[in-house]
Design a protein around this motif. Structure first.
Motif, PDB file in Angstrom:
ATOM      1  N   VAL A  47       0.831  -1.207   0.000  1.00 11.64           N
ATOM      2  CA  VAL A  47       0.000   0.000   0.000  1.00 11.64           C
ATOM      3  C   VAL A  47       0.864   1.254   0.000  1.00 11.64           C
ATOM      4  CG1 VAL A  47      -1.718   1.330   1.276  1.00 11.64           C
ATOM      5  CG2 VAL A  47      -1.891  -1.172   1.188  1.00 11.64           C
ATOM      6  N   ALA A  48       1.744   1.375   0.979  1.00 15.86           N
ATOM      7  CA  ALA A  48       2.543   2.594   1.112  1.00 15.86           C
ATOM      8  C   ALA A  48       3.768   2.305   1.972  1.00 15.86           C
ATOM      9  CB  ALA A  48       1.721   3.723   1.734  1.00 15.86           C
ATOM     10  N   ALA A  49       4.795   3.145   1.790  1.00 17.02           N
ATOM     11  CA  ALA A  49       6.011   3.011   2.589  1.00 17.02           C
ATOM     12  C   ALA A  49       6.637   4.374   2.772  1.00 17.02           C
ATOM     13  CB  ALA A  49       6.988   2.043   1.933  1.00 17.02           C
ATOM     14  N   ILE A  50       7.455   4.463   3.823  1.00 14.72           N
ATOM     15  CA  ILE A  50       8.090   5.742   4.134  1.00 14.72           C
ATOM     16  C   ILE A  50       9.510   5.488   4.610  1.00 14.72           C
ATOM     17  CG2 ILE A  50       7.170   5.718   6.510  1.00 14.72           C
ATOM     18  CD1 ILE A  50       6.881   8.806   6.229  1.00 14.72           C
ATOM     19  N   LYS A  51      10.424   6.346   4.138  1.00 14.36           N
ATOM     20  CA  LYS A  51      11.829   6.183   4.477  1.00 14.36           C
ATOM     21  C   LYS A  51      12.073   6.461   5.959  1.00 14.36           C
ATOM     22  CE  LYS A  51      13.955   6.924  -0.028  1.00 14.36           C
ATOM     23  NZ  LYS A  51      14.702   5.654   0.010  1.00 14.36           N
ATOM     24  N   LYS A  52      13.246   6.047   6.426  1.00 11.15           N
ATOM     25  CA  LYS A  52      13.585   6.184   7.836  1.00 11.15           C
ATOM     26  C   LYS A  52      13.497   7.626   8.311  1.00 11.15           C
ATOM     27  CE  LYS A  52      16.744   2.247   7.674  1.00 11.15           C
ATOM     28  NZ  LYS A  52      18.150   1.800   7.854  1.00 11.15           N
ATOM     29  N   SER A  53      13.944   8.540   7.489  1.00 12.42           N
ATOM     30  CA  SER A  53      13.952   9.956   7.852  1.00 12.42           C
ATOM     31  C   SER A  53      12.575  10.597   7.778  1.00 12.42           C
ATOM     32  CB  SER A  53      14.895  10.715   6.920  1.00 12.42           C
ATOM     33  OG  SER A  53      14.380  10.684   5.597  1.00 12.42           O
ATOM     34  N   GLY A  54      11.654   9.929   7.083  1.00  6.79           N
ATOM     35  CA  GLY A  54      10.338  10.513   6.858  1.00  6.79           C
ATOM     36  C   GLY A  54      10.265  11.312   5.571  1.00  6.79           C
ATOM     37  N   VAL A  55      11.418  11.546   4.952  1.00 10.86           N
ATOM     38  CA  VAL A  55      11.461  12.274   3.690  1.00 10.86           C
ATOM     39  C   VAL A  55      11.563  11.232   2.583  1.00 10.86           C
ATOM     40  CG1 VAL A  55      12.710  13.934   2.293  1.00 10.86           C
ATOM     41  CG2 VAL A  55      12.581  14.231   4.781  1.00 10.86           C
ATOM     42  N   GLY A  56      10.494  11.049   1.860  1.00 13.12           N
ATOM     43  CA  GLY A  56      10.471  10.030   0.821  1.00 13.12           C
ATOM     44  C   GLY A  56       9.418   8.991   1.097  1.00 13.12           C
ATOM     45  N   THR A  57       8.407   8.937   0.248  1.00 14.78           N
ATOM     46  CA  THR A  57       7.317   7.984   0.404  1.00 14.78           C
ATOM     47  C   THR A  57       7.054   7.274  -0.927  1.00 14.78           C
ATOM     48  OG1 THR A  57       5.698   9.729  -0.061  1.00 14.78           O
ATOM     49  CG2 THR A  57       6.164   9.258   2.262  1.00 14.78           C
TER      50      THR A  57
END
Length: 123
Positions: A47-57
Motif C-alpha cells: 500500500v505505502a512506505a516511508i523512508k527512515k527519515s520521513g522524507v520520501g514515500t
C-alpha cells in the motif's frame, strides 16, 4: 521490533480512517516502515512506505492521492491516513518494518509484521 496496528473499522464509501502502528522493542527511526493489505481471497499487496527519515514515500497506484503515510519517530508510531475510501479498500491492513532503505519497497526484506487491523468500506 513489535508492531501493533489499530484504527480500523467500518466506514461508508467516501469516508476516512486513520490507522496507527505503534512499535515497541526498537526505535522505528532505524527502520523503513510500510503498510500492506490483504482482501478476502486475494494476495497481500503493498500500500505505502516511508523512508527512515520521513522524507520520501512510495504508494501503490490504487491509493495515490487518497492515502498518506507519515511517521512520528519520537512517538515510535507510523500512520496511514485514508481518505475517499472505496469498497475496494476493504481488507486487513498490516504494518511492517525493515532495516534497509530500499529504492523499491516491493523488494523482499520486510522483516517485522504487525497483527493487522480490519478496514471495511460499505458502498
Amino acid at each position: 521490533v513489535q508492531l501493533q496496528a489499530s484504527g480500523g473499522g467500518l466506514v461508508q464509501a467516501g469516508g476516512s480512517l486513520r490507522l496507527s502502528c505503534a512499535a515497541s522493542g526498537r526505535k522505528i527511526s532505524s527502520h523503513y516502515m510500510g503498510w500492506f493489505r490483504q482482501a478476502p481471497g486475494k494476495e497481500r499487496e503493498f500500500v505505502a512506505a516511508i523512508k527512515k527519515s520521513g522524507v520520501g514515500t512510495h504508494y501503490a497506484d490504487s491509493v495515490k492521492g487518497r492515502f498518506t503515510i507519515s511517521r512520528d519517530n519520537a512517538q515510535n508510531t507510523v500512520y496511514l491516513q485514508m481518505n475517499s475510501l472505496k469498497s475496494d479498500d476493504t481488507a486487513v491492513y498490516y504494518c511492517a518494518a525493515r532495516t534497509d532503505d530500499p529504492i523499491n519497497p516491493l523488494r523482499s526484506g520486510w522483516r517485522y509484521w504487525g497483527q493487522g487491523t480490519q478496514v471495511t468500506v460499505s458502498s
